[in-house]
Design an enzyme around this catalytic site. Structure first.
Site, PDB file in Angstrom:
ATOM      1  N   GLU A 291       0.801  -1.196   0.038  1.00  0.00           N
ATOM      2  CA  GLU A 291      -0.018   0.031  -0.131  1.00  0.00           C
ATOM      3  C   GLU A 291       0.911   1.353   0.029  1.00  0.00           C
ATOM      4  OE1 GLU A 291      -2.231  -0.987   3.796  1.00  0.00           O
ATOM      5  OE2 GLU A 291      -0.610  -0.162   4.768  1.00  0.00           O
ATOM      6  N   PRO A 292       1.599   1.502  -1.096  1.00  0.00           N
ATOM      7  CA  PRO A 292       2.414   2.723  -1.092  1.00  0.00           C
ATOM      8  C   PRO A 292       1.663   3.870  -1.323  1.00  0.00           C
ATOM      9  CG  PRO A 292       3.018   1.367  -2.822  1.00  0.00           C
ATOM     10  CD  PRO A 292       1.678   0.556  -2.146  1.00  0.00           C
ATOM     11  N   CYS A 362       5.736  33.820   9.078  1.00  0.00           N
ATOM     12  CA  CYS A 362       6.525  34.375  10.111  1.00  0.00           C
ATOM     13  C   CYS A 362       6.963  33.478  10.982  1.00  0.00           C
ATOM     14  CB  CYS A 362       5.535  35.472  10.953  1.00  0.00           C
ATOM     15  SG  CYS A 362       6.463  37.095  11.374  1.00  0.00           S
ATOM     16  N   GLU A 363       7.850  32.532  10.598  1.00  0.00           N
ATOM     17  CA  GLU A 363       8.440  31.575  11.472  1.00  0.00           C
ATOM     18  C   GLU A 363       9.891  31.255  10.971  1.00  0.00           C
ATOM     19  OE1 GLU A 363       7.467  29.536  13.976  1.00  0.00           O
ATOM     20  OE2 GLU A 363       5.760  30.209  14.113  1.00  0.00           O
TER      21      GLU A 363
END
Ligand SMILES: *Cc1c(COP(=O)(O)O)cnc(C)c1O
Length: 437
Positions: A291-292, A362-363
């Site tokens: 299940e990729p 703003c980080e």
């Protein structure tokens, strides 16, 4: 874009599509037409990736982990190819069914499922057709309380993890699955509850590379052993997860899918014989399931972004673009590397400059790439970010009141809007208006 000119066709199916393989001019046209930041997803490449997986794993049950990219265009494409849907939440189940996955091909793998999710899935008209995967004995009771009497799968914590970053390694994290040594008991308990137990499931983590094949092999072997031990239950499948890595760096070799497939098949058969005993009838061995998520969609997508600001500083040149961590979270969250490319026609003739490419949030973490050599960037330049088709749009958010970007699906050179750009007005749509309160 009315013809397929410039777009790679899906008849040639290389193991990876690099950022440099994307044609610049059609991407520039899309940026002009739809604006940036813009995700572009090539459905032809999604199909090609599905074909390669199918060919490498003949006879295996193939599902798509919806959480990698749940846009309807992608889901419809894969439903159409006969792939199943591996869902991590009620919302993904809803989307998978709406996109045309038959309920019998939908698995809901509840990780600590909220009550509302269980209410939804157990209450579906097609509840008895899909497979519900539980990762705790506790969940069995909660599912039984809701009258679910359909097909059940037990998620096992195999005790081995793999992955490109600690945050995506799940195999040994106690949050996921029933501890290996207790799994057979939970299977028994599920049968006592009256459930039809059809499968076992484990997922080691995301980003399996050639180097980490031994962890994958070990996980598959253990699952085979367990399946052999409980073979009297009449399992129909054993899912060994996804996590097939893609080369995020331009010089990284692609995953050798055939080697992964061979290792998977052999480890499963060897584990099963160990669990079932040498005299066991091999026809009792349940089908292998994979299940990729990432592998289907990552290299089928790019993110287009425009340069807003170029700022020389003593240490580096800061290139401010209109896509940030709210558009593509992976660099901030996983320190993930994504290739960057200037799509300006004259770019190859420009001198190169070492840059930090940062977003408008703003980080401090809002940096898409550090220390990258790029053709001398100018305001208004269009850049492409590679391998953005998986966990890109899907993880986009609204922090800093940033509207989410638009998504365009392309196929045979035809483009169509797959998700509208969120508007500033749309940001407040969930808040009661003053007169309502
Ligand atoms: C995320 C996930 C996958 C897919 O992982 P990829 O790295 O995208 O292939 C498969 N199975 C489960 C249970 C998952 O949570």
């Amino acid at each position: 874009m009315t013809d397929g000119e410039g777009w790679p066709t899906s008849t040639d199916n290389p193991p990876v599509r690099r950022l440099s393989d994307w044609p610049a001019e059609p991407l520039r046209d899309l940026a002009d037409e739809y604006g940036t930041p813009l995700y572009v997803q090539d459905l032809g490449r999604v199909k090609a990736n599905a074909s390669r997986l199918r060919e490498a794993f003949p006879g295996a049950d193939l599902s798509y982990a919806v959480k990698a990219n749940a846009t309807r265009a992608v889901l419809e494409t894969l439903a159409d190819r006969g792939v199943g849907a591996e869902c991590a939440a009620a919302g993904e189940v809803k989307r998978a069914l709406a996109a045309g996955f038959p309920a019998r091909r939908v698995r809901y793998t509840a990780v600590n499922p909220p009550a509302r999710d269980l209410d939804y899935v157990c209450g579906l008209e097609a509840a008895d057709e899909l497979v519900l995967t539980v990762g705790a004995a506790d969940t069995l009771d909660r599912v039984a309380e809701r009258g679910f009497d359909g097909r059940l799968c037990v998620r096992v914590n195999p005790g081995v993890g793999a992955g490109h970053h600690a945050k995506v390694s799940t195999g040994a994290e106690p949050k996921f699955g029933v501890p290996y040594d207790r799994a057979a008991d939970v299977v028994d308990r599920a049968i006592d509850h009256g459930f039809e137990v059809v499968g076992l499931h484990a997922h080691a983590g995301s980003g399996i590379s050639g180097d980490e094949l031994s962890a994958h092999r070990e996980l598959v072997r253990r699952m085979g052993t367990l399946a052999g031990e409980v073979r009297d239950v009449g399992l129909t499948f054993v899912a060994v997860g996804g996590g097939f890595g893609v080369p995020y760096r331009g010089d990284e070799p692609p995953l050798d899918l055939d080697a992964v497939a061979t290792a998977t098949r052999e480890a499963y058969a060897a584990g099963w014989r160990e669990g079932a005993g040498e005299t066991a009838d091999e026809s009792d061995r349940a089908q292998l399931a994979i299940e990729p998520g990432r592998y289907f969609v990552a290299d089928a997508g790019v993110l287009l972004t425009t340069v807003n600001t170029v700022k020389p500083t003593p240490d580096t040149t800061v290139v401010g673009v209109d896509a940030g961590m709210t558009t593509l979270l992976r660099p901030a969250m996983y320190e993930a590397y994504h290739e960057l490319r200037s799509l300006e026609p004259g770019a190859p003739r420009r001198g190169r400059v070492t840059c930090d490419v940062s977003g408008p949030i703003c980080e401090t973490a809002d940096v898409l790439a550090r220390g990258r050599s790029l053709p001398d960037p100018g305001r208004g330049d269009l850049l492409a970010v590679g391998n953005a088709g998986a966990y890109g749009y899907e993880m986009a958010g609204n922090y800093n009141s940033r509207p989410r970007p638009a998504v365009v699906a392309v196929e045979h050179g035809e483009a169509r809007l797959a998700a509208r750009r969120e508007t500033l007005a749309g940001l407040t749509r969930l808040e009661p208006k003053a007169e309502d309160s």
